[in-house]
Design a protein around this motif. Structure first.
Motif, mmCIF file in Angstrom:
data_model
loop_
_atom_site.group_PDB
_atom_site.id
_atom_site.type_symbol
_atom_site.label_atom_id
_atom_site.label_comp_id
_atom_site.label_asym_id
_atom_site.label_seq_id
_atom_site.Cartn_x
_atom_site.Cartn_y
_atom_site.Cartn_z
ATOM 1 N N ALA A 1 0.742 -1.102 -0.119
ATOM 2 C CA ALA A 1 -0.134 0.009 -0.004
ATOM 3 C C ALA A 1 0.665 1.336 -0.234
ATOM 4 N N SER A 2 0.267 2.274 0.208
ATOM 5 C CA SER A 2 1.078 3.666 0.327
ATOM 6 C C SER A 2 0.885 4.489 1.552
ATOM 7 N N ALA A 3 1.686 5.210 2.178
ATOM 8 C CA ALA A 3 1.487 5.958 3.439
ATOM 9 C C ALA A 3 1.793 7.290 3.453
ATOM 10 N N GLY A 4 1.106 7.837 3.960
ATOM 11 C CA GLY A 4 1.211 9.537 3.907
ATOM 12 C C GLY A 4 0.552 10.107 4.991
ATOM 13 N N PRO A 5 0.735 11.246 5.037
ATOM 14 C CA PRO A 5 0.042 12.355 6.597
ATOM 15 C C PRO A 5 -1.309 12.618 5.980
ATOM 16 N N ALA A 6 -1.959 12.409 6.999
ATOM 17 C CA ALA A 6 -3.542 12.825 6.865
ATOM 18 C C ALA A 6 -3.555 14.172 6.568
ATOM 19 N N PHE B 1 -0.766 9.346 10.379
ATOM 20 C CA PHE B 1 -0.507 9.140 9.197
ATOM 21 C C PHE B 1 -1.697 8.009 8.593
ATOM 22 N N LEU B 2 -1.855 7.976 7.151
ATOM 23 C CA LEU B 2 -2.718 6.832 6.591
ATOM 24 C C LEU B 2 -2.120 5.890 5.982
ATOM 25 N N VAL B 3 -2.616 4.645 6.052
ATOM 26 C CA VAL B 3 -1.924 3.427 4.795
ATOM 27 C C VAL B 3 -3.349 2.912 4.236
ATOM 28 N N THR B 4 -2.993 3.316 2.693
ATOM 29 C CA THR B 4 -3.950 2.960 2.009
ATOM 30 C C THR B 4 -3.677 2.139 0.732
ATOM 31 N N GLY B 5 -4.430 1.473 0.291
ATOM 32 C CA GLY B 5 -4.341 0.393 -0.783
ATOM 33 C C GLY B 5 -5.385 0.320 -1.604
ATOM 34 N N ASP B 6 -5.138 -0.666 -2.922
ATOM 35 C CA ASP B 6 -6.114 -0.633 -4.095
ATOM 36 C C ASP B 6 -7.356 -1.376 -3.558
ATOM 37 N N ALA B 7 -7.223 -2.199 -2.542
ATOM 38 C CA ALA B 7 -8.456 -3.042 -2.068
ATOM 39 C C ALA B 7 -9.406 -2.072 -0.886
#
Length: 144
Positions: A29-34, A41-47
């Motif tokens: 997934a990817s991570a970045g600041p909210a 920090f938020l971790v988001t992915g395709d699913a």
């Protein structure tokens, strides 16, 4: 009318950015600041995966597993059965600490299909083998 909602599991730790990167790499997934919270920090992915990691400098490192078989809240990461060993190697290479592997007798080589870890900040997570594609909705999975 029901108000539109979403939910996020949030892990507290002293240094959120490295822990968010750990989970982003582990989950592809990817991570970045909210955008609205400098401590999150938020971790988001395709699913549709969404995991939060928030700064709490006073957070004590969790002790896991808890005594006498009790469990605390933990992440259960679903992995295709044939990829479980590879997922375990990835997790350890990224900094996960193996905690326990339960002998459940479901594999002919006597390796377990449920493996417990602590992430670099000490939070509990489990790699659990499933028969079907782990990207399918959780209700559609059959645990082996």
């Amino acid at each position: 009318m029901t108000v539109l909602k979403t939910s996020v599991i949030v892990l507290d730790c002293a240094e959120p950015e490295p822990l968010a990167r750990f989970y982003a790499q582990l989950l592809g997934a990817s991570a970045g600041p909210a955008t609205d919270d400098g401590e999150l920090f938020l971790v988001t992915g395709d699913a549709g995966l969404l995991l939060g990691v928030r700064r709490d400098p006073h957070r004590a490192t969790p002790i896991w597993p808890l005594p006498e078989g009790s469990q605390e809240v933990h992440l259960r990461i679903l992995v295709a059965q044939e990829s479980l060993d590879e997922a375990e190697r990835e997790a350890v290479a990224l900094g996960a600490r193996p905690v326990a592997a339960e002998e459940d007798g479901t594999r002919p080589d006597n390796r377990t299909t449920l493996r417990r870890y602590a992430d670099p900040a000490g939070h509990a997570f489990v790699l659990a083998a499933v028969r079907e594609d782990p990207a399918r909705p959780p209700g559609a999975l059959s645990r082996r």
